[in-house]
Write a protein that holds these residues in place. Structure first.
Motif, PDB file in Angstrom:
ATOM      1  N   GLU A  87       0.823  -1.161  -0.035  1.00  0.00           N
ATOM      2  CA  GLU A  87      -0.057   0.048   0.067  1.00  0.00           C
ATOM      3  C   GLU A  87       0.817   1.377   0.105  1.00  0.00           C
ATOM      4  OE1 GLU A  87      -2.546  -0.456   3.409  1.00  0.00           O
ATOM      5  OE2 GLU A  87      -3.609  -2.016   2.717  1.00  0.00           O
ATOM      6  N   LYS A  88       2.038   1.139   0.624  1.00  0.00           N
ATOM      7  CA  LYS A  88       2.959   2.243   0.334  1.00  0.00           C
ATOM      8  C   LYS A  88       4.375   1.926   0.156  1.00  0.00           C
ATOM      9  CE  LYS A  88       3.008   2.937   4.962  1.00  0.00           C
ATOM     10  NZ  LYS A  88       3.425   3.337   6.354  1.00  0.00           N
ATOM     11  N   LYS A  89       5.047   2.776  -0.694  1.00  0.00           N
ATOM     12  CA  LYS A  89       6.342   2.523  -1.279  1.00  0.00           C
ATOM     13  C   LYS A  89       7.221   2.009  -0.362  1.00  0.00           C
ATOM     14  CE  LYS A  89       9.756   4.421  -4.523  1.00  0.00           C
ATOM     15  NZ  LYS A  89       9.888   5.662  -5.170  1.00  0.00           N
ATOM     16  N   GLU A  90       7.204   2.231   0.871  1.00  0.00           N
ATOM     17  CA  GLU A  90       8.283   1.797   2.130  1.00  0.00           C
ATOM     18  C   GLU A  90       7.984   0.737   2.693  1.00  0.00           C
ATOM     19  OE1 GLU A  90       6.846   5.468   0.964  1.00  0.00           O
ATOM     20  OE2 GLU A  90       6.059   5.069   2.999  1.00  0.00           O
ATOM     21  N   SER A  91       6.830   0.009   2.478  1.00  0.00           N
ATOM     22  CA  SER A  91       6.264  -1.094   3.238  1.00  0.00           C
ATOM     23  C   SER A  91       5.879  -2.458   2.546  1.00  0.00           C
ATOM     24  CB  SER A  91       5.315  -0.614   4.134  1.00  0.00           C
ATOM     25  OG  SER A  91       5.007  -1.606   5.022  1.00  0.00           O
ATOM     26  N   PHE A  92       6.308  -3.358   2.822  1.00  0.00           N
ATOM     27  CA  PHE A  92       5.993  -4.294   2.213  1.00  0.00           C
ATOM     28  C   PHE A  92       5.887  -5.747   3.344  1.00  0.00           C
ATOM     29  CE2 PHE A  92       4.967  -7.227  -1.412  1.00  0.00           C
ATOM     30  CZ  PHE A  92       5.986  -8.014  -1.722  1.00  0.00           C
ATOM     31  N   PRO A  93       4.646  -5.748   3.829  1.00  0.00           N
ATOM     32  CA  PRO A  93       4.743  -6.636   4.932  1.00  0.00           C
ATOM     33  C   PRO A  93       4.158  -7.980   4.554  1.00  0.00           C
ATOM     34  CG  PRO A  93       2.523  -5.279   4.914  1.00  0.00           C
ATOM     35  CD  PRO A  93       3.721  -4.647   3.807  1.00  0.00           C
ATOM     36  N   LEU A  94       4.475  -9.175   5.048  1.00  0.00           N
ATOM     37  CA  LEU A  94       4.514 -10.408   4.590  1.00  0.00           C
ATOM     38  C   LEU A  94       3.686 -11.261   5.729  1.00  0.00           C
ATOM     39  CD1 LEU A  94       5.149 -13.096   2.665  1.00  0.00           C
ATOM     40  CD2 LEU A  94       6.970 -13.486   4.514  1.00  0.00           C
ATOM     41  N   THR A  95       2.481 -11.919   5.541  1.00  0.00           N
ATOM     42  CA  THR A  95       1.532 -12.665   6.270  1.00  0.00           C
ATOM     43  C   THR A  95       1.963 -13.990   6.085  1.00  0.00           C
ATOM     44  OG1 THR A  95       0.165 -10.727   6.759  1.00  0.00           O
ATOM     45  CG2 THR A  95      -0.573 -13.093   7.225  1.00  0.00           C
ATOM     46  N   VAL A  96       2.440 -14.900   7.126  1.00  0.00           N
ATOM     47  CA  VAL A  96       2.233 -16.197   7.085  1.00  0.00           C
ATOM     48  C   VAL A  96       1.328 -16.877   7.518  1.00  0.00           C
ATOM     49  CG1 VAL A  96       3.817 -18.358   7.689  1.00  0.00           C
ATOM     50  CG2 VAL A  96       4.922 -16.035   7.507  1.00  0.00           C
ATOM     51  N   THR A  97       0.309 -17.268   6.616  1.00  0.00           N
ATOM     52  CA  THR A  97      -1.047 -17.769   7.302  1.00  0.00           C
ATOM     53  C   THR A  97      -0.954 -19.277   7.747  1.00  0.00           C
ATOM     54  OG1 THR A  97      -1.600 -18.837   4.986  1.00  0.00           O
ATOM     55  CG2 THR A  97      -1.865 -16.398   5.078  1.00  0.00           C
ATOM     56  N   SER A  98      -2.016 -19.753   8.322  1.00  0.00           N
ATOM     57  CA  SER A  98      -2.189 -21.065   8.828  1.00  0.00           C
ATOM     58  C   SER A  98      -1.921 -22.097   7.819  1.00  0.00           C
ATOM     59  CB  SER A  98      -3.584 -21.203   9.708  1.00  0.00           C
ATOM     60  OG  SER A  98      -4.713 -20.754   8.780  1.00  0.00           O
ATOM     61  N   ALA A  99      -2.519 -21.819   6.639  1.00  0.00           N
ATOM     62  CA  ALA A  99      -2.067 -22.633   5.520  1.00  0.00           C
ATOM     63  C   ALA A  99      -0.745 -23.052   5.130  1.00  0.00           C
ATOM     64  CB  ALA A  99      -2.954 -21.924   4.174  1.00  0.00           C
ATOM     65  N   GLN A 100       0.361 -22.387   5.650  1.00  0.00           N
ATOM     66  CA  GLN A 100       1.656 -22.616   5.491  1.00  0.00           C
ATOM     67  C   GLN A 100       1.846 -23.648   6.623  1.00  0.00           C
ATOM     68  OE1 GLN A 100       4.893 -23.730   4.798  1.00  0.00           O
ATOM     69  NE2 GLN A 100       4.242 -21.985   3.140  1.00  0.00           N
ATOM     70  N   LYS A 101       2.227 -24.841   6.169  1.00  0.00           N
ATOM     71  CA  LYS A 101       2.150 -26.009   7.227  1.00  0.00           C
ATOM     72  C   LYS A 101       3.554 -26.248   7.660  1.00  0.00           C
ATOM     73  CE  LYS A 101      -2.065 -26.941   6.894  1.00  0.00           C
ATOM     74  NZ  LYS A 101      -2.827 -26.269   7.782  1.00  0.00           N
ATOM     75  N   ASN A 102       4.707 -25.753   6.994  1.00  0.00           N
ATOM     76  CA  ASN A 102       5.851 -25.722   7.474  1.00  0.00           C
ATOM     77  C   ASN A 102       6.610 -24.368   7.450  1.00  0.00           C
ATOM     78  OD1 ASN A 102       8.545 -26.905   8.288  1.00  0.00           O
ATOM     79  ND2 ASN A 102       8.967 -27.177   6.234  1.00  0.00           N
ATOM     80  N   PRO A 103       6.198 -23.373   8.219  1.00  0.00           N
ATOM     81  CA  PRO A 103       6.915 -21.984   8.082  1.00  0.00           C
ATOM     82  C   PRO A 103       7.955 -21.936   9.056  1.00  0.00           C
ATOM     83  CG  PRO A 103       5.111 -22.141  10.101  1.00  0.00           C
ATOM     84  CD  PRO A 103       5.192 -23.585   9.355  1.00  0.00           C
ATOM     85  N   THR A 104       8.600 -22.581   9.673  1.00  0.00           N
ATOM     86  CA  THR A 104       9.999 -22.242  10.198  1.00  0.00           C
ATOM     87  C   THR A 104      10.988 -22.360   9.553  1.00  0.00           C
ATOM     88  OG1 THR A 104       9.204 -23.849  12.081  1.00  0.00           O
ATOM     89  CG2 THR A 104      11.706 -23.543  12.034  1.00  0.00           C
ATOM     90  N   ALA A 105      11.699 -21.119   9.161  1.00  0.00           N
ATOM     91  CA  ALA A 105      12.649 -20.611   8.275  1.00  0.00           C
ATOM     92  C   ALA A 105      13.126 -19.242   8.843  1.00  0.00           C
ATOM     93  CB  ALA A 105      11.939 -20.652   7.037  1.00  0.00           C
ATOM     94  N   PHE A 106      14.015 -18.638   7.991  1.00  0.00           N
ATOM     95  CA  PHE A 106      14.551 -17.545   8.019  1.00  0.00           C
ATOM     96  C   PHE A 106      14.049 -16.627   6.756  1.00  0.00           C
ATOM     97  CE2 PHE A 106      17.355 -14.253   9.945  1.00  0.00           C
ATOM     98  CZ  PHE A 106      18.217 -14.119   9.137  1.00  0.00           C
ATOM     99  N   TYR A 107      13.613 -15.721   7.094  1.00  0.00           N
ATOM    100  CA  TYR A 107      12.757 -15.054   6.178  1.00  0.00           C
ATOM    101  C   TYR A 107      13.531 -13.364   5.746  1.00  0.00           C
ATOM    102  CZ  TYR A 107       8.904 -17.811   6.425  1.00  0.00           C
ATOM    103  OH  TYR A 107       7.994 -19.210   6.364  1.00  0.00           O
TER     104      TYR A 107
END
Lengths: 115, 109
Positions: A69-89
């Motif tokens: 929504e803004k040039k400066e910001s790009f948030p990432l949502t990890v949803t419950s559908a991601q079954k193996n989310p453990t990682a370095f982002y």
């Protein structure tokens, strides 16, 4: 002091929970990227955005969502559908995307762990 | 999809020695970049070499590119303990960078 910031540094997710990782840049870059890195692996592209209000899926977008929504910001949502989310982002930005894409500048990363 | 493949996967040398890492890729590229990642940190850009260049230098770093063999090498001369890190090559093709799995470099004092 220009750069990319990511928060939090560590994030814990409970089963079935959505969590949002923050990425902010003050480099005035048009393009922003989210990568996932697993131990001993290279980077895999989750989503990228070449301009505000536009984003595209990368190689492993399933279970993730983004907004720009803004040039400066790009948030990432990890949803419950991601079954193996453990990682370095890792979040990155570059002056422009597309064929003009050159050097990418990276934030310090967020380590996501599942409780 | 991973295009770049670094070789070796791990390299351990004495401080002061030279370190050479290689990267191979599969499709045509606009440029090839090398990045460094210290443990648990973000990546830092080291050097970019364009497809029409064959060699490039930056301080103690020397990068070569052979487009006929689809390969690149990164040479770090006179290594220091602070060079201990993982090194990644990334190829630029269209809208994104494609990353290899990296070479883990350990400099022994």
């Amino acid at each position: 002091d220009g750069g990319i910031t990511q928060s939090p540094k560590y994030l814990f997710r409970k089963e079935g929970q959505n969590v949002t990782l923050s990425c902010e840049q003050n480099l005035n870059h048009d393009a922003m990227y989210w990568y996932r890195q697993d131990p001993g692996q290279g980077l895999r592209l989750i989503y990228y955005s070449q301009i505000v209000n536009d984003f595209q899926k990368g190689d492993i977008a399933e279970g993730y969502s983004v907004s720009r929504e803004k040039k400066e910001s790009f948030p990432l949502t990890v949803t419950s559908a991601q079954k193996n989310p453990t990682a370095f982002y890792l979040c990155a930005s570059s002056i422009a995307g597309g064929s003009a894409s050159e050097t990418q500048y990276f934030g310090p990363g967020t380590r996501l762990l599942v409780l | 999809s991973q295009q770049g493949e670094e070789d070796p996967q791990a390299l351990s040398i004495q401080e002061g020695e030279n370190a050479t890492m290689n990267c191979s890729y599969k499709t045509s590229i606009n440029n090839l970049q090398w990045y460094r990642q210290n443990s648990g940190r973000g990546l830092v850009h080291l050097i970019l070499i364009r497809s029409n260049e064959r060699e490039k230098h930056s301080g103690r770093l020397r990068v070569t590119l052979d487009t006929s063999k689809k390969s690149s090498s990164l040479l770090i001369t006179a290594s220091r303990a602070a060079d201990t890190a993982s090194y990644f090559c990334a190829t630029n093709s269209n809208y994104q960078l494609i990353w290899g799995a990296g070479t883990k470099l350990i400099i022994k004092p």
